[in-house]
Design an enzyme around this catalytic site. Structure first.
Site, PDB file in Angstrom:
ATOM      1  N   HIS A 100       0.950  -1.270  -0.157  1.00  0.00           N
ATOM      2  CA  HIS A 100       0.105  -0.146   0.005  1.00  0.00           C
ATOM      3  C   HIS A 100       0.993   1.216   0.019  1.00  0.00           C
ATOM      4  O   HIS A 100       1.978   1.207   0.606  1.00  0.00           O
ATOM      5  CB  HIS A 100      -0.694   0.134   1.411  1.00  0.00           C
ATOM      6  CG  HIS A 100      -1.717  -1.125   1.512  1.00  0.00           C
ATOM      7  ND1 HIS A 100      -1.187  -2.134   2.118  1.00  0.00           N
ATOM      8  CD2 HIS A 100      -3.066  -1.199   1.258  1.00  0.00           C
ATOM      9  CE1 HIS A 100      -2.287  -2.917   2.365  1.00  0.00           C
ATOM     10  NE2 HIS A 100      -3.558  -2.454   1.793  1.00  0.00           N
ATOM     11  N   ASP A 103       2.128   2.096   3.485  1.00  0.00           N
ATOM     12  CA  ASP A 103       3.091   1.032   4.029  1.00  0.00           C
ATOM     13  C   ASP A 103       4.646   1.657   3.825  1.00  0.00           C
ATOM     14  O   ASP A 103       5.521   1.231   4.404  1.00  0.00           O
ATOM     15  CB  ASP A 103       3.268  -0.342   3.190  1.00  0.00           C
ATOM     16  CG  ASP A 103       1.627  -0.901   3.456  1.00  0.00           C
ATOM     17  OD1 ASP A 103       1.108  -0.619   4.213  1.00  0.00           O
ATOM     18  OD2 ASP A 103       1.317  -1.841   2.634  1.00  0.00           O
TER      19      ASP A 103
HETATM   20  C1  XLS Z   1      -7.635  -6.747   4.480  1.00  0.00           C
HETATM   21  C2  XLS Z   1      -7.161  -6.939   3.065  1.00  0.00           C
HETATM   22  C3  XLS Z   1      -5.814  -5.894   2.656  1.00  0.00           C
HETATM   23  C4  XLS Z   1      -5.639  -6.024   1.221  1.00  0.00           C
HETATM   24  C5  XLS Z   1      -5.035  -4.804   0.693  1.00  0.00           C
HETATM   25  O1  XLS Z   1      -8.336  -7.594   5.000  1.00  0.00           O
HETATM   26  O2  XLS Z   1      -6.785  -8.210   3.042  1.00  0.00           O
HETATM   27  O3  XLS Z   1      -4.783  -6.484   3.453  1.00  0.00           O
HETATM   28  O4  XLS Z   1      -5.001  -7.293   0.925  1.00  0.00           O
HETATM   29  O5  XLS Z   1      -5.392  -3.609   0.985  1.00  0.00           O
END
Ligand code: XLS
Ligand code: NI
Ligand code: NI
Length: 437
Positions: A100, A103
């Protein structure tokens, strides 16, 4: 060059090995159905869980140290995360990562400043990628963490928030293209509602689709050739999320004409939260030509939330890889959207989680190949629908019939015979034999 982990490169040693830091089943160059394991299993590291999450939960503080020697929330920390992440991926022979925007760098109050930081860190990552096999699997924008997204991003009631979401998506697409990502994910964590008493559902759905359409237009304009993905999830954090499951997301994409550019990123734990098996959502995606990528984790059937555990359940990984093989592979990867349990807080645990997950998927692949080579399950399914291969069944398939002609046929039969036995127990026994022989 600082070494962040006092752990040697993890090698394949085979199932007899007692070395915790060796693969027992993941043997990257081993051929399975004529293709290398590593090509069947494009594993990815999730930046957020691996390099950011330190075990904080709603009841307690962090247990792990993810500072990597730097001061958190600084660009120095952002950089050492890159260094530590690359060291780990190299030591685990993981060739992909997912991220993201937030991140990668500490978010500033002003989006212009955040974007500058993102430019700087992505230059650093690009430099780091040179001379390695490490690539970006997919990127995404975090449109759920900041308080302004309390009512969603594309589904927000507040137009300014919609604009910030658009700005973040634009930048995250720039980064994904810059880093050569294969895909771009929309996980609509807050795209949903808490109560219909304050919600215009149709308006929100139209707006989300509009945001996605603009993302496709912009992405194609800047040369993004990969797939866009929706990652379905039924709930958490929102009580009801619009991308409930694979079937719902596919209906949405088709309704808004987004199905040419989008596929799905199926996460195991999300499928089970939706009351399906992991295999079910993979199958729904596959039969619609939309099996894009996979978030490889596992939930806990006793808990009603997204526990994001490293996969250990070999039945599930087997049936997952069975779906992937039967779909003819996929263009995405297996992103470990997974974290160690909070009491597993050491550096060693970071590696042990991945070793568990990678071995579980290697076993899954080997088993799935066995099911296919054995052929009994496929043959059973073929036989089960045999009545549609000739006679009245074949006429139904070729659409030569009407309700009237079928009704006349049924009347001629009088009393029906029963369909053949489903033989579920026999098939489960075959599966067990293949898994444990
Ligand atoms: C959350 C999601 C997230 C996505 C990416 O539950 O799995 O981590 O994979 O935004
Ligand atoms: Ni996920
Ligand atoms: Ni999840």
């Amino acid at each position: 060059m600082t070494e962040y982990f006092n752990i040697k490169k993890v090698e394949y040693e085979g199932p007899q090995s007692k070395n915790d830091f060796a693969f027992k089943f993941y043997n990257p160059d081993q051929l399975v159905l004529g293709k290398k394991m590593k090509e069947h299993l494009p594993f990815a590291m999730a930046w957020w869980h691996n390099l950011c999450n330190a075990g904080k939960d709603i009841f307690g503080d962090e247990t792990a140290d993810k500072a990597f020697g730097a001061e958190k929330k600084t660009m120095d920390h952002a950089k050492v995360k890159v260094d530590a992440g690359f060291e780990m991926m190299e030591k685990l022979s993981i060739e992909y990562f997912c991220f993201h925007d937030v991140d990668l760098v500490p978010e500033a109050d002003d989006i212009k400043e955040t974007n500058k930081r993102l430019d700087e860190i992505s230059d650093y990552m690009l430099e780091k990628m040179k001379g390695t096999n490490i690539k970006c699997l997919w990127g995404t924008a975090n449109l759920f963490g900041h308080p302004k997204y309390m009512n969603g991003a594309g589904s927000s009631n507040f137009a300014d928030v919609f604009c910030f979401a658009a700005a973040q998506i634009k930048k995250a697409l720039d980064l994904t293209v810059k880093l050569g990502g294969r895909g771009y994910v929309f996980w609509g964590g807050r795209e949903g509602y808490e109560t219909l008493l304050n919600t215009d559902m149709k308006f929100e759905l139209d707006n989300i689709a509009n945001l996605m359409r603009m993302a496709v237009e912009y992405g194609r304009k800047i040369g993004f050739k990969g797939d866009f993905y929706i990652e379905p999830k039924p709930k958490e954090p929102m009580k009801h999320q619009y991308d409930y499951d694979a079937a719902t997301a596919i209906g949405f994409l088709k309704q808004y004409g987004l199905d040419k550019d989008f596929k799905l990123n199926i996460e195991a734990n999300h499928a089970t939260l939706a009351g399906h098996t992991f295999q079910h959502d993979l199958r729904v995606a596959a039969i619609n030509g939309m099996l894009g990528s996979i978030d490889a984790n596992q939930g806990d059937t006793l808990l009603g939330w997204d526990t994001d555990q490293f996969p250990s359940n070999v039945y599930e990984t087997t049936l997952c890889m069975y779906e992937v093989l039967k779909a003819g592979g996929f263009n995405g990867g297996l992103n470990f959207d997974a974290k160690d349990r909070r009491p597993s807080y050491t550096d060693e645990d970071m590696f042990l989680g991945y070793i568990l997950g990678m071995d579980a998927f290697a076993l899954g692949l080997l088993n799935a190949a066995k099911i296919i080579a054995d052929g009994r399950i496929d043959a059973f399914i073929e036989e089960r629908y045999k009545s549609f291969q000739s006679g009245i069944g074949a006429e139904i398939i070729s659409k030569k019939v009407t309700l009237e002609s079928l009704s006349a046929y049924a009347e001629k039969l009088g009393a029906p015979e029963l369909p053949g036995s489903g033989r579920q127990e026999k098939l489960e026994s075959i599966l067990n034999t293949l898994l444990f022989q």
